[in-house]
Design a protein around this motif. Sequence first.
Motif, mmCIF file in Angstrom:
data_model
loop_
_atom_site.group_PDB
_atom_site.id
_atom_site.type_symbol
_atom_site.label_atom_id
_atom_site.label_comp_id
_atom_site.label_asym_id
_atom_site.label_seq_id
_atom_site.Cartn_x
_atom_site.Cartn_y
_atom_site.Cartn_z
ATOM 1 N N LYS A 177 0.778 -1.056 0.027
ATOM 2 C CA LYS A 177 -0.196 0.008 -0.079
ATOM 3 C C LYS A 177 0.824 1.102 -0.004
ATOM 4 O O LYS A 177 2.052 1.410 0.530
ATOM 5 C CB LYS A 177 -0.913 0.016 1.393
ATOM 6 C CG LYS A 177 -1.860 -1.095 1.198
ATOM 7 C CD LYS A 177 -2.831 -1.023 2.495
ATOM 8 C CE LYS A 177 -3.725 -2.125 2.574
ATOM 9 N NZ LYS A 177 -4.622 -1.848 3.896
ATOM 10 N N SER A 180 1.308 7.493 3.377
ATOM 11 C CA SER A 180 0.681 8.819 3.299
ATOM 12 C C SER A 180 1.533 9.980 2.583
ATOM 13 O O SER A 180 2.422 9.805 2.592
ATOM 14 C CB SER A 180 0.561 9.419 5.075
ATOM 15 O OG SER A 180 0.248 10.510 4.989
ATOM 16 N N PRO A 199 -6.055 6.467 0.121
ATOM 17 C CA PRO A 199 -6.771 5.294 0.710
ATOM 18 C C PRO A 199 -7.680 4.518 -0.432
ATOM 19 O O PRO A 199 -7.926 3.435 -0.288
ATOM 20 C CB PRO A 199 -7.687 5.968 1.875
ATOM 21 C CG PRO A 199 -6.946 7.158 2.208
ATOM 22 C CD PRO A 199 -6.251 7.663 1.106
ATOM 23 N N ASN A 202 -5.093 2.382 -2.056
ATOM 24 C CA ASN A 202 -4.925 1.058 -1.314
ATOM 25 C C ASN A 202 -5.961 0.084 -1.213
ATOM 26 O O ASN A 202 -5.725 -0.957 -1.410
ATOM 27 C CB ASN A 202 -4.311 1.506 0.127
ATOM 28 C CG ASN A 202 -3.238 2.450 0.079
ATOM 29 O OD1 ASN A 202 -2.306 2.190 -0.714
ATOM 30 N ND2 ASN A 202 -3.156 3.198 1.257
ATOM 31 N N ASP A 223 1.448 -3.684 4.316
ATOM 32 C CA ASP A 223 0.578 -2.247 4.647
ATOM 33 C C ASP A 223 1.497 -1.133 4.984
ATOM 34 O O ASP A 223 1.698 -0.940 6.339
ATOM 35 C CB ASP A 223 -0.414 -2.653 5.510
ATOM 36 C CG ASP A 223 -1.315 -1.539 5.820
ATOM 37 O OD1 ASP A 223 -1.086 -0.550 5.337
ATOM 38 O OD2 ASP A 223 -2.052 -1.488 6.518
ATOM 39 N N PHE A 225 1.308 1.888 4.620
ATOM 40 C CA PHE A 225 0.473 3.129 4.768
ATOM 41 C C PHE A 225 0.110 2.934 6.457
ATOM 42 O O PHE A 225 0.097 4.052 7.136
ATOM 43 C CB PHE A 225 -0.962 2.956 3.936
ATOM 44 C CG PHE A 225 -1.953 4.001 4.416
ATOM 45 C CD1 PHE A 225 -1.768 5.371 3.805
ATOM 46 C CD2 PHE A 225 -3.029 3.694 5.414
ATOM 47 C CE1 PHE A 225 -2.857 6.183 4.327
ATOM 48 C CE2 PHE A 225 -4.036 4.754 5.671
ATOM 49 C CZ PHE A 225 -3.878 6.069 5.061
ATOM 50 N N SER A 226 -0.046 1.878 7.007
ATOM 51 C CA SER A 226 -0.518 1.920 8.219
ATOM 52 C C SER A 226 0.635 1.924 9.334
ATOM 53 O O SER A 226 0.388 2.469 10.502
ATOM 54 C CB SER A 226 -1.449 0.559 8.723
ATOM 55 O OG SER A 226 -2.629 0.466 7.980
ATOM 56 N N ARG A 307 -13.633 -2.976 2.398
ATOM 57 C CA ARG A 307 -14.108 -2.662 3.563
ATOM 58 C C ARG A 307 -15.613 -2.285 3.784
ATOM 59 O O ARG A 307 -16.169 -2.088 2.673
ATOM 60 C CB ARG A 307 -13.463 -1.183 3.533
ATOM 61 C CG ARG A 307 -13.823 -0.376 4.738
ATOM 62 C CD ARG A 307 -13.080 0.948 4.380
ATOM 63 N NE ARG A 307 -13.226 2.031 5.566
ATOM 64 C CZ ARG A 307 -12.308 2.082 6.562
ATOM 65 N NH1 ARG A 307 -11.349 1.360 6.740
ATOM 66 N NH2 ARG A 307 -12.541 3.062 7.572
ATOM 67 N N PRO A 314 -13.126 4.375 -0.323
ATOM 68 C CA PRO A 314 -12.798 3.152 -0.108
ATOM 69 C C PRO A 314 -13.677 1.936 0.107
ATOM 70 O O PRO A 314 -13.329 0.602 0.290
ATOM 71 C CB PRO A 314 -11.631 3.046 0.849
ATOM 72 C CG PRO A 314 -11.418 4.459 0.753
ATOM 73 C CD PRO A 314 -12.523 5.339 0.754
ATOM 74 N N SER A 354 -8.706 -1.825 11.119
ATOM 75 C CA SER A 354 -9.352 -0.534 10.657
ATOM 76 C C SER A 354 -10.746 -0.170 11.183
ATOM 77 O O SER A 354 -11.652 -1.092 10.682
ATOM 78 C CB SER A 354 -9.151 -0.331 9.090
ATOM 79 O OG SER A 354 -9.458 0.973 8.605
ATOM 80 N N GLU A 391 -6.694 10.445 7.764
ATOM 81 C CA GLU A 391 -6.135 9.265 7.270
ATOM 82 C C GLU A 391 -6.509 8.091 8.405
ATOM 83 O O GLU A 391 -6.251 6.931 8.276
ATOM 84 C CB GLU A 391 -4.743 9.326 7.002
ATOM 85 C CG GLU A 391 -4.605 9.821 5.641
ATOM 86 C CD GLU A 391 -3.025 10.204 5.343
ATOM 87 O OE1 GLU A 391 -2.277 10.278 6.095
ATOM 88 O OE2 GLU A 391 -2.672 10.145 4.099
ATOM 89 N N PHE A 394 -8.402 4.844 7.867
ATOM 90 C CA PHE A 394 -8.169 3.761 6.985
ATOM 91 C C PHE A 394 -6.985 3.265 7.703
ATOM 92 O O PHE A 394 -6.444 2.253 6.731
ATOM 93 C CB PHE A 394 -7.810 4.474 5.734
ATOM 94 C CG PHE A 394 -9.049 5.372 5.340
ATOM 95 C CD1 PHE A 394 -10.326 4.808 4.790
ATOM 96 C CD2 PHE A 394 -8.947 6.881 5.144
ATOM 97 C CE1 PHE A 394 -11.248 5.600 4.370
ATOM 98 C CE2 PHE A 394 -10.131 7.387 4.567
ATOM 99 C CZ PHE A 394 -11.205 6.642 4.516
#
Length: 511
Positions: A177, A180, A199, A202, A223, A225-226, A307, A314, A354, A391, A394
Motif C-alpha cells: 500500500k 501517506s 486510501p 490502497n 501495509d 500506509f499503516s 471495507r 474505499p 481499521s 487518514e 483507514f
Amino acid sequence: MTPRTRLRMLFYLLLLGSLVTVRAELALTNFSAANPIKIMAIGDSITDDCVANGAWRRYLQPLLDSNGYPFNFVGRIQSAPTGGFTKTAHEGYCGAVVAPPGVYGGTVHGYAGTNAYLQIIVPDALSNVTPDVVLVLIGANDIGRGRDPYQVATNDMPALLDIIFSNAPNANVILTKAMSLSNGNVGGMLYGTYATNVPIYNAALQRMVNQRHALGQNVFLADMFSVVDYNSMFQTDHVHPNTLGLQTIAQEWFTRIKSIIITTNLVTTTLIHGGDVWKYSDTGQDLGTNWSQTNYDDSGWASGPARLGYPDAPVLTTVNYGSDTNNKYITTYFRDTFVPPANTAITNLNFRLSRVDGAVVWLNGQEAFRTNMPAGPISFTNETAKVTIGEASFIFFPANIPVSNLPPGTNVIGVEVHIRLPTRLSMGMDMELIGTGYILPPSLAIACMDGNILLTWPVANGTGYSLYTSTDLSVPGGWTNAGTTIQTNVGQYSATLSPDAITRFFRLQRP
C-alpha cells in the motif's frame, strides 16, 4: 505390552522442528548459504539510494541474516556497502512510476526520465536473473502526480504483475500500500494535493491482490500506509521516510516474507486478509453478546467483502444505518472465521484493525480487545470515546494478543463497531489477522507386535526426526540414537525394538 517386561516408557516430544505443509509458498529448507533466496527490491526513491544509501534494504538485511534466512538481494544497481550492509543490489529508480510515461526530470541509472517506469524497467531487470521473492514499493509518484488511483491499482499494477510472472512464473511478489502523502512537497510539487487518493488506491490495490491470490497467483500485500507513522517517520518533505520510517518498512517486509516461507519450527501465517468477506448484521437490533459465540447461527446475516461501512470511497460493501441520517445505528456487528494451519500451535494473534470510530473484538465468544471504547460493560447504545477522522480512518491499527489453546478447526472473530454520534457521516471496518507460533512435533505411538515393541510416528510432520533413547534422565546429554533401522510404511515411520528389563525413555529429535 505384558507386565513381565517390566518396561516403563516415557515419550518426550521435543519441539526441535519439523517440516509440515502450511499456507506458504517457499520452503526454507530449499535454501542455504550456497543457494540463497534471491530477493529483488523494486521501486522508486524510497528504495533507491537518492535519499538514503541502502534505504530500507540496509535494515532488512540484518533482520533476515540474524533470523536464519540465507538470501541475497539481486538487481543491476549497487548501493555503497557500509558496516553490516553488504548485500547491495537493487532495482530502485528515483522518480519511478508504474506505467508510462515516466515523470523523472533527468536520467536515472541509464533510463531517460520518460522511460523511468516499472513496466519497461522490470523486464530488463528480469532478463538475466530469476528472483524467488520480488518486493515492489511504488506509488508515491503515481498518486502524488495526480494519476487516477483506480487506473494505477486495477490496470497499471496488474499489467506489471503480468510482466513479472511472464518472466519469473514461480516468483512470490509482495506489493505494498502507498504511504501517506499528507502535506507532501517534493521540490515544489505538491503531492499532498492528492493525499485523499491514497486510501482509495490502497483499497483498490488490496482488492486486486485478493483477486489474484484467489486465482492462485503468489501475490501478497504489505501495509506501509499503516505502519509508517505520519507524525514521526517522515522527513520534512512528508514523502520520504526518515531512518525510523525505513527501519519500520524493513520490519513490515520481514513480517510479510516470513508469512510466505515455511520454516522448520516457527510459523507466521495470515489467517484473515484485509478485504476478506465478512458476515454482518446492520438491522439496528441489540444482539447482546450471544452473537459472538462460535455456535451462533449467522446464516441469516448479509455478507460482503471489506471495507464495509458507509459512505467513503474505499468502502466496497455498503451497510445499512437506518432510515434517519440524523439517527444512525450506533452499533453494527461483523463475523468472520479462520482455520489455523494443521500441525501448528498459534501462540500470538496480531490483529490489524481499521475502524470508524471504535470497536470491541471477540475471539470465540471472549473479548480479545477493544479500541477507542470506554471501560466497563459495553452496550448496544455505547458511543465511542472520540471521533476518528482523516487518514486515521483507514489505518489498520495493531493489537498483539497472546493466545493459548487456540482450537484446531474453525475459529470465530466477532467485531462490533460503534460510532461516535448518531449523526456521524461515516463508518467503516476492515481487518487483517496474522498468527505466529510454532510447528507441532510429530506424535509418537507405541504398540506391541509379535512380542516386540513397535514405535511409530507420521511421515507428514516427522521428516528429519530420529528415535533417541535414554535410561537415565538425570544424565545430561545421555540421549543416544536408538540404533534401529527406521522403516517407512504407508504414511508413517516405524521402529521395532525387543523388550528388556531396563527402564527406557524414548523421544524424537533431529540429529
